[in-house]
Enzyme design. Sequence first.
Site, PDB file in Angstrom:
ATOM      1  N   ARG A   1     -14.928  -2.581  10.012  1.00  0.00           N
ATOM      2  CA  ARG A   1     -14.206  -2.334   8.771  1.00  0.00           C
ATOM      3  C   ARG A   1     -13.253  -1.136   8.871  1.00  0.00           C
ATOM      4  O   ARG A   1     -12.110  -1.208   8.439  1.00  0.00           O
ATOM      5  CB  ARG A   1     -15.180  -2.134   7.609  1.00  0.00           C
TER       6      ARG A   1
ATOM      7  N   TYR B   1       8.243   1.880  -7.053  1.00  0.00           N
ATOM      8  CA  TYR B   1       7.726   0.532  -6.848  1.00  0.00           C
ATOM      9  C   TYR B   1       6.916   0.104  -8.066  1.00  0.00           C
ATOM     10  O   TYR B   1       5.968   0.776  -8.463  1.00  0.00           O
ATOM     11  CB  TYR B   1       6.885   0.492  -5.573  1.00  0.00           C
TER      12      TYR B   1
ATOM     13  N   ASP C   1       6.472   8.202  -0.566  1.00  0.00           N
ATOM     14  CA  ASP C   1       6.596   6.792  -0.193  1.00  0.00           C
ATOM     15  C   ASP C   1       7.936   6.659   0.521  1.00  0.00           C
ATOM     16  O   ASP C   1       8.993   6.700  -0.108  1.00  0.00           O
ATOM     17  CB  ASP C   1       6.544   5.910  -1.440  1.00  0.00           C
TER      18      ASP C   1
ATOM     19  N   LYS D   1       6.812  -4.127   5.224  1.00  0.00           N
ATOM     20  CA  LYS D   1       8.273  -4.140   5.198  1.00  0.00           C
ATOM     21  C   LYS D   1       8.839  -3.787   6.575  1.00  0.00           C
ATOM     22  O   LYS D   1       8.650  -4.530   7.527  1.00  0.00           O
ATOM     23  CB  LYS D   1       8.754  -3.191   4.105  1.00  0.00           C
TER      24      LYS D   1
END
Length: 389
Positions: free
Chosen positions: A52, A104, A177, A202
Amino acid sequence: MANDETRPESIAAQALGWIDQTTRAINPPIHMSSTFLRDADNQYSSGRVYIRDQNPAFDQAEAVITALEGGHETLLFASGMAAATAVFQGLRPGDHVLAPHVMYWSLRNWLLGFATSWGLEVELIDMTDPSSVAAALRPGQTKLVWVETPANPLWTITDIAATAELAHGVGALLAVDSTAATPVLTRPLELGADLVMHSATKYLNGHSDLTAGTVTTRAENEHWQRVRAVRAQNGGTLGSFESWLLLRGLRTLYLRVRAASTSAQLIAEYFYGHPLVAEVLYPGLASAHGHEIASRQMHDGYGGMLSIRTAGGEAAAIATAATTTLWKRATSLGGVESLIEHRASVEGPGSPVPADLLRLSVGIEHVDDLITDLEHALTVAHNGIELRV
């Protein structure tokens, strides 16, 4: 392979020069095991217990991104949203955070919906104005300032260095960001940021075939330890194949971003003042608000993202997007294919996006073809509206 003199293009292209020691393979294997063998004394000398958050597939991609950002450590997440929200989940109830009005949309909704219900005090401000930031900061209470620059989808610019100084002055961390800029164009940690986040779906991946997110820290601290724990306990991590795909995409990052930025600049200049375009939003234009700041903190171009506002209003914008053939009508950005989107339709009620705005993600096609396709679509849309009138 990498040393202090190795240029970032080489670091990315060779993925730090890693070679598999068992097979001598240049590309890494894909580790699929979900669990790892304990030693006879019940210890884990491999340092891995469970896939994980200890997946060997994370190691190389995280190391490459850390090197490109000039940071201390990077964590991979299952999406950009998982990465961004982990930064806020690393805070404590009652903490005050600042975020921009223009950002965003999904993260904006999450902050106003989920984060506030968990006890964070969220305040949205004009992050492009240092005086607004200074006025909103609360000494001892503001713990995080979140910046997105260039900010989706208006591509406004925030001065990272100035904002970092203000945030640090009240004991807050600055997180950036940098999805639209990428480390090709901006390295926020060098400008004073404490954390830099990417929706790696992206540009870092660049092929529109996975979702991923990353957060890189400038230094080890208590907040970073909590972010690391959030990833481990919430389980928002990548699978092995997706990690391999991300590393594959990183190898061509510099070529793709520079090509897209060059084309975006030419497209912005072509449609600036065009009779069918009311406004071009792109930080590379000398007339753009924040251009001077962008010129200081962005290098090798201003990014592959721009927006246009159509002269015919909302109807013309929707008709234009419906008419393009090379530009594909789709959400997302940063891939090798060029995308067009009527953003207000996606964000819905309450969006600050003008109804006449089209968001453009410039790919790596020939720029003349992209201009021809968009101009033809604008013309068809405009003529259609005139006929209906």
